[in-house]
Write a protein that holds these residues in place. Structure first.
Motif: not given
Length: 403
Positions: A400-403, A362-363, A295-297, A299-305
């Motif tokens: 990938e989905v959160a990107a 909603q997201a 939902a929040h998407r 940045d990729p670095v944050t997602v991976r961490q």
């Protein structure tokens, strides 16, 4: 729109306005009865698909008030599953007096947990006529801290689970009366209620009818249909429910608050205690953290961490197992995760257009095709008994989905 068990004709359904006006009046009346002479001000409605929630000011205190209609979700109520508004109002009068009502059990659970020394929970300050009032808990939520400190994800996620150790110990079920459990919050139980029986096909067929454009909706319906079929088979591989441990049942990042900051003990909101394996709490925390990422998407670095922190959490929970047992544990965890993801995503999709959704909901409606594609791909992996590296592949697909 096709009419059936899942959806009553429009004229027979309660409207959002009818339900909200009635609920707000109940809250105001209940507060006036509990605190006579104190000014009562209904401050802000809190969007929810389960019950009606309102922030309330009583004199100089900020409280949260919650009501439940017949113990079912607002989505089901507004879809007409319990009949017209006149029928619902009549039944609600009796329901509010029942000692086993959903919010009566929630109040009892919060009071019981307050006496255990852990976990820390919000305080019940009043209960009247089916309305529960709890103290507001200031401070950042787990979701806010994950975005602010993604490198500490593993540690932050461990905090609420450590709080739950008294519940996860053998024998903990004796602390709660059997009538006080909330089987409504069971992941597998919710999945079966939604996706079993004659009404299931109709429910799936109408997903997103009022919220998603046609081509995307058709894709979502097909993805859900296939995933449900796989997950029904995978459900049969889940271990039986143990008899002596408790699960918190509704452990969501947005309901974990740190009033003393990230280094202090968290306070948990909205329990749904049930007799179940501790894996239920791990699965719910995993599921809702992933959905928050989608939902929040960030940045990729944050997602991976954050995903690396989730992996550390899972490894720590299964570290004492043999390699064979660990593979089975991961399969069970991922199966529960997928069930919970489908449970809540389809609830948001089936919400009537007039019902305000929380930001997360909603997201997820807007990205339902990506979420349901993720469930489809991972459930296909799980359906293959010889599949290896499930955990790593799943993390990559979430990224990938959160990107």
């Amino acid at each position: 729109m096709t009419i059936g068990v899942y959806a009553a004709p429009d004229l027979a359904r309660p409207t959002v306005a009818e339900v909200f006006v009635h609920a707000a009046a109940r809250i105001h009346r209940a507060a006036a009865e509990i605190w006579p002479g104190d000014p009562v001000f209904l401050d802000q409605h809190v969007p929810s698909v389960t019950g009606y929630v309102h922030r309330v000011r009583v004199a100089d205190r900020t409280l949260y008030a919650k009501t439940s209609f017949l113990g079912i979700s607002l989505v089901s109520l507004l879809r007409g599953t319990r009949g017209s508004w006149a029928v619902v109002r009549q039944a609600q009068q009796d329901y509010e007096q029942r000692p086993d009502g959903l919010l009566a059990r929630e109040a009892a659970q919060l009071r019981a947990l307050a006496g255990l020394g852990g976990p820390q929970v919000c305080s019940v300050v009043g209960m009247r006529s089916g309305v529960i009032f709890t103290e507001a808990v200031p401070g950042p939520t787990l979701t806010e801290l994950l975005l602010d400190r993604p490198g500490q994800t593993g540690e932050l996620l461990e905090r609420p689970l450590l709080e739950l150790q008294p519940l996860h110990r053998p024998g903990a079920a004796r602390r709660l009366e059997p009538a006080g459990v909330m089987e409504e919050r069971s992941i597998a139980g919710t999945f079966l209620r939604k996706f079993d029986g004659a009404a299931s096909a109709q429910y799936v067929e109408q997903l997103g009818v009022e919220r998603v454009e046609r081509l995307t909706r058709e894709q979502v319906v097909e993805l859900v249909r296939v995933s449900v079929r796989r997950l029904h088979g995978l459900r049969m591989t889940l271990p039986s429910v143990p008899g002596t441990t408790l699960a918190y049942g509704d452990l969501k990042p947005e309901h974990v608050v740190f009033p003393e900051g990230p280094d202090g003990r968290p306070v948990l909101l909205d329990p749904g205690l049930l007799q179940a394996s501790p894996m239920i709490d791990v699965a719910k925390l995993l599921s809702r953290t992933v959905l928050f990422l989608v939902a929040h998407r960030p940045d990729p670095v944050t997602v991976r961490q954050i995903l690396d922190g989730l992996a550390v959490l899972a490894v720590a929970r299964a570290g004492h197992l043999s390699a064979k047992e660990r593979r089975a544990w991961v399969r069970h965890l991922l199966t529960l995760w997928l069930m919970d993801t489908l449970n809540i995503t389809t609830t948001y999709l089936s919400a009537p257009a007039g019902l305000p959704l929380p930001t997360l909901g909603q997201a997820l409606v807007e990205r339902a095709d990506r979420v349901c594609c993720l469930v489809d791909v991972v459930s296909a992996d799980l359906h293959n008994p010889g599949a290896r590296g499930l955990g790593d592949r799943t993390l990559d697909r979430i990224a990938e989905v959160a990107a």
